[in-house]
Design a protein around this motif. Structure first.
Motif, mmCIF file in Angstrom:
data_model
loop_
_atom_site.group_PDB
_atom_site.id
_atom_site.type_symbol
_atom_site.label_atom_id
_atom_site.label_comp_id
_atom_site.label_asym_id
_atom_site.label_seq_id
_atom_site.Cartn_x
_atom_site.Cartn_y
_atom_site.Cartn_z
ATOM 1 N N ASP A 211 45.096 46.266 28.265
ATOM 2 C CA ASP A 211 46.305 45.490 28.020
ATOM 3 C C ASP A 211 46.599 44.592 29.224
ATOM 4 O OD1 ASP A 211 48.875 45.174 26.356
ATOM 5 O OD2 ASP A 211 49.592 45.567 28.397
ATOM 6 N N GLU A 212 46.968 43.341 28.959
ATOM 7 C CA GLU A 212 47.143 42.371 30.042
ATOM 8 C C GLU A 212 48.242 42.760 31.024
ATOM 9 O OE1 GLU A 212 49.933 39.404 27.345
ATOM 10 O OE2 GLU A 212 48.207 38.619 28.436
ATOM 11 N N THR A 213 49.121 43.666 30.619
ATOM 12 C CA THR A 213 50.191 44.074 31.541
ATOM 13 C C THR A 213 49.705 45.140 32.524
ATOM 14 O OG1 THR A 213 50.974 45.780 30.011
ATOM 15 C CG2 THR A 213 51.941 43.586 29.801
ATOM 16 N N HIS A 214 48.476 45.628 32.346
ATOM 17 C CA HIS A 214 47.988 46.716 33.186
ATOM 18 C C HIS A 214 46.782 46.362 34.047
ATOM 19 C CE1 HIS A 214 50.377 49.137 30.295
ATOM 20 N NE2 HIS A 214 50.587 49.885 31.370
ATOM 21 N N ILE A 215 46.188 45.208 33.849
ATOM 22 C CA ILE A 215 45.031 44.862 34.656
ATOM 23 C C ILE A 215 44.943 43.352 34.820
ATOM 24 C CG2 ILE A 215 43.421 44.764 32.699
ATOM 25 C CD1 ILE A 215 41.312 46.011 34.577
ATOM 26 N N SER A 216 44.559 42.920 36.024
ATOM 27 C CA SER A 216 44.361 41.503 36.282
ATOM 28 C C SER A 216 43.272 41.358 37.331
ATOM 29 C CB SER A 216 45.651 40.848 36.790
ATOM 30 O OG SER A 216 46.041 41.418 38.024
ATOM 31 N N PHE A 217 42.688 40.169 37.446
ATOM 32 C CA PHE A 217 41.665 39.977 38.461
ATOM 33 C C PHE A 217 41.577 38.513 38.852
ATOM 34 C CE2 PHE A 217 39.771 40.185 34.272
ATOM 35 C CZ PHE A 217 38.966 39.054 34.198
ATOM 36 N N GLU A 218 41.030 38.302 40.060
ATOM 37 C CA GLU A 218 40.910 36.962 40.607
ATOM 38 C C GLU A 218 39.848 36.965 41.698
ATOM 39 O OE1 GLU A 218 44.359 35.766 42.827
ATOM 40 O OE2 GLU A 218 44.799 37.827 43.425
ATOM 41 N N ILE A 219 39.299 35.783 42.009
ATOM 42 C CA ILE A 219 38.370 35.650 43.116
ATOM 43 C C ILE A 219 39.160 35.515 44.419
ATOM 44 C CG2 ILE A 219 36.606 34.191 44.159
ATOM 45 C CD1 ILE A 219 35.620 33.512 41.397
ATOM 46 N N VAL A 220 38.778 36.346 45.432
ATOM 47 C CA VAL A 220 39.491 36.339 46.712
ATOM 48 C C VAL A 220 38.477 36.391 47.856
ATOM 49 C CG1 VAL A 220 41.503 37.517 45.720
ATOM 50 C CG2 VAL A 220 39.666 38.866 46.792
ATOM 51 N N GLU A 221 38.964 36.239 49.074
ATOM 52 C CA GLU A 221 38.130 36.413 50.256
ATOM 53 C C GLU A 221 37.707 37.887 50.366
ATOM 54 O OE1 GLU A 221 37.179 34.116 52.449
ATOM 55 O OE2 GLU A 221 38.324 32.431 51.603
ATOM 56 N N ILE B 41 18.241 39.130 37.713
ATOM 57 C CA ILE B 41 19.168 38.114 37.231
ATOM 58 C C ILE B 41 20.518 38.396 37.869
ATOM 59 C CG2 ILE B 41 20.329 37.130 35.233
ATOM 60 C CD1 ILE B 41 18.005 38.223 33.529
ATOM 61 N N MET B 42 21.067 37.438 38.601
ATOM 62 C CA MET B 42 22.394 37.596 39.176
ATOM 63 C C MET B 42 23.409 37.215 38.108
ATOM 64 S SD MET B 42 24.228 38.499 41.780
ATOM 65 C CE MET B 42 23.174 38.429 43.238
ATOM 66 N N ILE B 43 24.063 38.200 37.532
ATOM 67 C CA ILE B 43 25.061 37.934 36.499
ATOM 68 C C ILE B 43 26.233 37.169 37.099
ATOM 69 C CG2 ILE B 43 26.644 39.003 34.856
ATOM 70 C CD1 ILE B 43 23.734 39.209 34.041
ATOM 71 N N ASP B 44 26.699 37.588 38.280
ATOM 72 C CA ASP B 44 27.743 36.833 38.974
ATOM 73 C C ASP B 44 27.872 37.349 40.400
ATOM 74 O OD1 ASP B 44 29.800 35.077 39.528
ATOM 75 O OD2 ASP B 44 30.919 35.542 37.704
ATOM 76 N N ASP B 45 27.941 36.420 41.356
ATOM 77 C CA ASP B 45 28.228 36.799 42.739
ATOM 78 C C ASP B 45 29.604 36.300 43.184
ATOM 79 O OD1 ASP B 45 27.849 34.102 43.004
ATOM 80 O OD2 ASP B 45 26.086 34.250 44.302
ATOM 81 N N PHE B 46 30.337 35.641 42.264
ATOM 82 C CA PHE B 46 31.731 35.226 42.458
ATOM 83 C C PHE B 46 31.903 34.243 43.614
ATOM 84 C CE2 PHE B 46 31.740 39.509 40.597
ATOM 85 C CZ PHE B 46 32.273 39.194 39.363
ATOM 86 N N GLU B 47 30.823 33.553 43.971
ATOM 87 C CA GLU B 47 30.931 32.545 45.020
ATOM 88 C C GLU B 47 31.401 31.207 44.457
ATOM 89 O OE1 GLU B 47 30.593 33.182 48.331
ATOM 90 O OE2 GLU B 47 30.443 35.241 47.590
ATOM 91 N N GLU C 136 46.086 50.584 41.645
ATOM 92 C CA GLU C 136 44.861 50.627 42.420
ATOM 93 C C GLU C 136 44.202 49.258 42.446
ATOM 94 O OE1 GLU C 136 42.253 53.574 40.894
ATOM 95 O OE2 GLU C 136 43.453 55.268 41.566
ATOM 96 N N VAL C 137 43.536 48.959 43.558
ATOM 97 C CA VAL C 137 42.777 47.719 43.693
ATOM 98 C C VAL C 137 41.311 48.064 43.878
ATOM 99 C CG1 VAL C 137 42.362 45.684 45.119
ATOM 100 C CG2 VAL C 137 44.712 46.414 44.636
ATOM 101 N N VAL C 138 40.472 47.401 43.101
ATOM 102 C CA VAL C 138 39.026 47.584 43.199
ATOM 103 C C VAL C 138 38.399 46.213 43.423
ATOM 104 C CG1 VAL C 138 36.932 48.399 42.070
ATOM 105 C CG2 VAL C 138 39.115 49.551 41.631
ATOM 106 N N TYR C 139 37.511 46.112 44.412
ATOM 107 C CA TYR C 139 36.776 44.875 44.667
ATOM 108 C C TYR C 139 35.365 45.010 44.100
ATOM 109 C CZ TYR C 139 40.610 43.855 47.855
ATOM 110 O OH TYR C 139 41.863 43.615 48.400
ATOM 111 N N ILE C 140 34.886 43.950 43.475
ATOM 112 C CA ILE C 140 33.583 43.946 42.804
ATOM 113 C C ILE C 140 32.807 42.723 43.270
ATOM 114 C CG2 ILE C 140 32.410 43.857 40.561
ATOM 115 C CD1 ILE C 140 34.983 44.963 39.308
ATOM 116 N N ASP C 141 31.478 42.882 43.425
ATOM 117 C CA ASP C 141 30.669 41.732 43.806
ATOM 118 C C ASP C 141 29.213 41.942 43.383
ATOM 119 O OD1 ASP C 141 30.366 39.204 44.829
ATOM 120 O OD2 ASP C 141 30.159 39.835 46.910
ATOM 121 N N GLU C 142 28.502 40.837 43.297
ATOM 122 C CA GLU C 142 27.068 40.797 43.053
ATOM 123 C C GLU C 142 26.627 41.720 41.918
ATOM 124 O OE1 GLU C 142 24.689 41.043 46.559
ATOM 125 O OE2 GLU C 142 25.834 39.502 47.607
ATOM 126 N N ILE C 143 27.010 41.362 40.712
ATOM 127 C CA ILE C 143 26.595 42.088 39.514
ATOM 128 C C ILE C 143 25.214 41.560 39.118
ATOM 129 C CG2 ILE C 143 27.168 42.643 37.137
ATOM 130 C CD1 ILE C 143 30.118 42.023 37.898
#
Length: 540
Positions: free
Chosen positions: A43-53, A26-32, A171-178
């Motif tokens: 806390d919202e002041t310490h972490i954020s995320f968005e879909i990027v190239e 089951i592909m939970i999310d591939d962010f495509e 720090e920046v972490v990229y995530i894909d294909e969960i």
């Protein structure tokens, strides 16, 4: 208390329930597409995320879009992203029933561990699987074992991007294909159940030492049988006696090392059992070590183990000597969840002192019983960069390791690589009760309530590769053609000598080796002829 922020770009899906389980994953999310209802867990002041190239497509992850997760200094070590209420997934180690594994692709600079957590399970259960992140800034795909979870449906899925500690810089972490998937069971290779071949000489490995336990006596030039009742540092209940260790045949006629645990009083203890080592007699660094073991029913209270300790333990006390546990069964977590026959673990311990003890334990719930009155092969592959452990690699050559440890880092006295790049010796034992099992009363050892229990080892072998800085110190192994003693080739005009498997001369013969062999006990012998030729013979 955890706080959360919901990303403004939300695309809600109706609740899906996967009931057919014909899917392999089951592909939970591939962010495509648009971002689903992912939430930041912090806390919202310490972490954020968005879909990027995708910042650096490669052969591991060539997709166009990925999730970028930014952690600001001060975010806690369980920071990450969670998806709630989109999927309901049944977790079960039986691939015909449910799913047992998850995978996530990561790209990050920090070395902190990553985790996958299933939440909102049966009875509001949660289960977390943790993995060491490799030393790379490239894309990597990490696989998480969920088979230890309480079986049932889970609705929330949490990816933690740095499990070790709070960060002091952004720090920046990229995530894909969960993805969640069931392990495909490959067709097993058919092997003779009495075979002592194991995984054999493949991938550049050559056999350097073996004990097949076919001689009807334990070779004391290799093995030390311990006599002690100190509890092994784990409050164990047994007294280790040499009466409980012997080399004999099992019910099917296999020559074996047999360790027997009994409920009986000896020297102030209420149980007896056995433990033996190759300390001072056989040690090695790097290679492939494997043993074929038939385990007893551990039920509640038995603790069988196949493991190693650093040869320098006499002057570098534990954990400074290093400890490698290839197989341990009987943990309290196993019988509390009814998985006594399938739940086991591999582990490593190290550090400069007991107060600065480092360790990692990786547990697995196997798809089938490992206490089924059959032999199963436990294998460790070890080089200067990593340790990996496997079950039944002879039957399933492509099986994944259940334990992996990176030992390339030797930069400090807390780094694993500082402790696992020297000689180790081998141990087998069958403990009764103690800290690992959580049982300290002999009456709670259900495995010994009605009878004794036996652990059988059919063989143990060490293989090594040339040119990999490996070392070996122990008996010489002679790799020769193997024939049965009843076959032709042992009668003729030449004289010679017969040696036991470990190179001790047994007798000399003239003209007919076969007649001499018939006078010997069953076992393995080296027959050397006067012209320099030789044969390894199984006397049956």
């Amino acid at each position: 208390m955890r706080t959360k922020t919901i990303v403004s770009s939300i695309f809600c899906l109706s609740l899906l329930s996967f009931v057919g389980y014909s899917q392999k994953s089951i592909m939970i999310d591939d962010f495509e597409g648009d971002l689903k209802t992912w939430e930041a867990v912090n806390d919202e002041t310490h972490i954020s995320f968005e879909i990027v190239e995708n910042p650096s497509p490669d052969n591991v992850n060539s997709s166009e879009k990925v999730l970028k997760c930014t952690r600001l200094a001060g975010s806690v070590n369980w920071a990450g992203v969670i998806l709630r209420g989109i999927y309901t997934v049944n977790i079960d180690s039986d691939p015909n029933v449910g799913y047992a594994y998850a995978s996530v692709k990561f790209k990050k600079e920090s070395r902190g561990d990553v985790s996958f957590k299933a939440e909102a399970g049966p009875g509001d259960e949660t289960y977390e699987s943790n993995k060491e992140y490799p030393n790379t800034s490239d894309w990597v795909e990490m696989t998480f074992d969920l088979s230890g979870a309480t079986y049932g449906e889970y609705g929330d899925f949490f990816v933690m991007v740095d499990r070790d500690e709070e960060i002091t810089t952004d720090e920046v972490v990229y995530i894909d294909e969960i993805k969640i998937f069931r392990e495909e069971a490959p067709d097993p290779i058919e092997i003779d159940p009495k075979s002592q071949e194991g995984t054999g000489e493949n991938d550049g490995y050559k056999l350097v030492w073996a004990d097949l336990f076919d001689d009807n006596y334990l070779n004391t030039e290799v093995w030390n049988v311990e006599v002690r009742g100190d509890g092994g540092g784990n409050n164990e209940l047994q007294y280790y006696s040499n009466r409980n260790v012997r080399e004999t045949k099992d019910d099917d006629g296999n020559g074996c090392l047999v360790i027997t645990a009994k409920k009986e009083s000896l020297n102030g203890k209420n149980a007896t059992s056995g433990r033996l080592t190759t300390q001072g007699k056989m040690r090695f660094k790097y290679g492939k070590l494997e043993a074929s073991i038939k385990l007893p029913k551990t039920a509640n209270g038995l603790w069988p183990a196949f493991w190693l300790l650093g040869e320098d333990i006499n002057y570098n006390q534990w954990p400074k000597c290093g400890e490698i546990d290839i197989m341990e069964m009987g943990n309290s977590e196993a019988f509390s969840s009814g998985r006594q026959e399938r739940f086991f673990s591999g582990a490593c311990h190290w550090g400069p002192s007991t107060s600065a003890h480092e360790s990692t334990t990786q547990s697995a719930t196997w798809p089938y019983s490992l206490q089924d009155d059959k032999f199963h092969l436990y294998t460790m592959c070890w080089d200067e960069n990593k340790l990996m452990m496997y079950v039944d690699k002879d039957v399933y050559p492509n099986t994944n390791p259940y334990f992996t440890l990176n030992i390339s880092d030797r930069s400090s006295d807390r780094a694993a690589g500082t402790y696992f790049n020297h000689d180790f010796f081998v141990l087998f034992n069958l403990a009764v009760g103690g800290d690992f099992t959580g049982i300290y009363d002999i009456n709670g050892i259900t495995a010994l309530a009605n009878s004794e229990a036996k652990m059988y080892v059919n063989y143990v072998k060490v293989y090594q590769k040339q040119g990999d800085n490996s070392t070996y110190n122990g008996p010489n192994y002679v790799g020769l053609e193997e024939i049965d003693a009843t076959e032709s080739g042992l009668s003729g005009v030449m004289s010679g000598e017969i040696y036991d498997f470990f190179g001790n001369r047994v007798l000399c013969f003239k003209n007919n080796a076969n007649d001499c062999l018939q006078s010997l006990n069953e076992g393995v012998y080296i027959v050397k002829f006067e012209d320099g030729s030789a044969l390894k013979v199984y006397k049956k």
